[in-house]
Design a protein around this motif. Structure first.
Motif, PDB file in Angstrom:
ATOM      1  N   PRO A  55       0.837  -1.207   0.000  1.00 12.86           N
ATOM      2  CA  PRO A  55       0.000   0.000   0.000  1.00 12.86           C
ATOM      3  C   PRO A  55       0.874   1.260   0.000  1.00 12.86           C
ATOM      4  CG  PRO A  55      -0.767  -1.547   1.667  1.00 12.86           C
ATOM      5  CD  PRO A  55       0.547  -2.060   1.157  1.00 12.86           C
ATOM      6  N   LYS A  56       0.595   2.169  -0.914  1.00 11.09           N
ATOM      7  CA  LYS A  56       1.427   3.373  -1.047  1.00 11.09           C
ATOM      8  C   LYS A  56       1.401   4.217   0.220  1.00 11.09           C
ATOM      9  CE  LYS A  56      -2.081   6.287  -3.075  1.00 11.09           C
ATOM     10  NZ  LYS A  56      -3.181   5.997  -3.858  1.00 11.09           N
ATOM     11  N   GLU A  57       0.292   4.168   0.960  1.00 14.09           N
ATOM     12  CA  GLU A  57       0.188   4.932   2.197  1.00 14.09           C
ATOM     13  C   GLU A  57       1.189   4.437   3.237  1.00 14.09           C
ATOM     14  OE1 GLU A  57      -3.773   4.852   0.122  1.00 14.09           O
ATOM     15  OE2 GLU A  57      -2.349   3.321   0.733  1.00 14.09           O
ATOM     16  N   LEU A  58       1.471   3.133   3.221  1.00  9.64           N
ATOM     17  CA  LEU A  58       2.440   2.574   4.166  1.00  9.64           C
ATOM     18  C   LEU A  58       3.858   2.686   3.640  1.00  9.64           C
ATOM     19  CD1 LEU A  58       0.442  -0.542   5.398  1.00  9.64           C
ATOM     20  CD2 LEU A  58       0.731   1.668   6.534  1.00  9.64           C
ATOM     21  N   ALA A  60       5.040   5.129   2.054  1.00  9.36           N
ATOM     22  CA  ALA A  60       5.456   6.499   2.354  1.00  9.36           C
ATOM     23  C   ALA A  60       6.033   6.611   3.759  1.00  9.36           C
ATOM     24  CB  ALA A  60       4.281   7.458   2.182  1.00  9.36           C
ATOM     25  N   GLN A  68      -1.367  -5.494  -0.549  1.00 14.18           N
ATOM     26  CA  GLN A  68      -2.765  -5.234  -0.880  1.00 14.18           C
ATOM     27  C   GLN A  68      -3.133  -5.921  -2.177  1.00 14.18           C
ATOM     28  OE1 GLN A  68      -3.278  -1.039  -1.566  1.00 14.18           O
ATOM     29  NE2 GLN A  68      -1.657  -0.964  -3.082  1.00 14.18           N
ATOM     30  N   ARG A  75     -10.295  -2.526  -1.628  1.00 19.65           N
ATOM     31  CA  ARG A  75      -8.908  -2.881  -1.351  1.00 19.65           C
ATOM     32  C   ARG A  75      -8.885  -3.817  -0.152  1.00 19.65           C
ATOM     33  NH1 ARG A  75      -5.607   2.674  -1.032  1.00 19.65           N
ATOM     34  NH2 ARG A  75      -3.875   1.262  -0.587  1.00 19.65           N
ATOM     35  N   ASP A  96     -10.755   7.380   2.815  1.00 20.12           N
ATOM     36  CA  ASP A  96      -9.471   7.891   3.285  1.00 20.12           C
ATOM     37  C   ASP A  96      -8.681   6.724   3.893  1.00 20.12           C
ATOM     38  OD1 ASP A  96      -7.301   9.138   4.441  1.00 20.12           O
ATOM     39  OD2 ASP A  96      -8.486  10.571   5.592  1.00 20.12           O
ATOM     40  N   ILE A  97      -7.924   6.051   3.039  1.00 22.82           N
ATOM     41  CA  ILE A  97      -7.196   4.849   3.461  1.00 22.82           C
ATOM     42  C   ILE A  97      -6.129   5.186   4.499  1.00 22.82           C
ATOM     43  CG2 ILE A  97      -5.809   2.891   2.671  1.00 22.82           C
ATOM     44  CD1 ILE A  97      -8.705   2.849   1.683  1.00 22.82           C
ATOM     45  N   GLN A  98      -5.469   6.330   4.345  1.00 18.03           N
ATOM     46  CA  GLN A  98      -4.418   6.741   5.290  1.00 18.03           C
ATOM     47  C   GLN A  98      -4.967   6.764   6.722  1.00 18.03           C
ATOM     48  OE1 GLN A  98      -1.319   7.965   3.919  1.00 18.03           O
ATOM     49  NE2 GLN A  98      -0.364   8.129   5.893  1.00 18.03           N
ATOM     50  N   LEU A 101      -5.950   3.168   7.943  1.00 18.91           N
ATOM     51  CA  LEU A 101      -4.773   2.370   8.295  1.00 18.91           C
ATOM     52  C   LEU A 101      -4.160   2.841   9.606  1.00 18.91           C
ATOM     53  CD1 LEU A 101      -3.096   1.934   4.815  1.00 18.91           C
ATOM     54  CD2 LEU A 101      -4.082   0.134   6.233  1.00 18.91           C
ATOM     55  N   ALA A 102      -4.110   4.143   9.816  1.00 12.41           N
ATOM     56  CA  ALA A 102      -3.550   4.671  11.064  1.00 12.41           C
ATOM     57  C   ALA A 102      -4.345   4.155  12.260  1.00 12.41           C
ATOM     58  CB  ALA A 102      -3.545   6.197  11.044  1.00 12.41           C
TER      59      ALA A 102
END
Length: 108
Positions: A55-58, A60, A68, A75, A96-98, A101-102
């Motif tokens: 996942p691009k959010e992770l 980063a 994923q 997803r 808002d996946i970010q 995930l947080a």
């Protein structure tokens, strides 16, 4: 080699919410179809889960232990541990996946 697929409690809850939303806003038949497609996506992972992207959010944040797969627009985010993979999040990718995930992975 077959991997065992395990849903976390949160991922199981995600599936229930997904079904309820689609059944309520569309039809129970379409909700069942979506759950069937999610199940097939999970089954396909059981033979080669390393094939999917991170996942691009992770990424980063420098986190590379999660992967994923997609069943658009959904997803499925999971982590491989030995010969098992744990599904942590099943979500509409337009959310808002970010933030999800947080909260889900880091308890923020």
């Amino acid at each position: 080699m077959q991997y065992e697929v395990l849903l976390t409690g949160h991922a199981g809850h995600d599936l229930g919410e997904l079904y309820s939303y689609i059944a309520g806003h569309d039809s129970p038949g379409n909700a069942a179809h979506v759950l069937d497609r999610v199940e097939k996506a999970l089954q396909s992972l059981s033979t080669f889960p390393e094939r999917d992207s991170h996942p691009k959010e992770l990424l980063a944040l420098g986190i590379r232990e999660y992967r994923q797969t997609f069943f658009k627009p959904y997803r499925l985010i999971y982590r491989i541990v030995e010969h098992k993979f744990y599904v942590y999040l099943i979500v509409d990718g337009r959310r808002d996946i970010q933030a999800l995930l947080a909260r889900r992975l880091f308890g923020d």
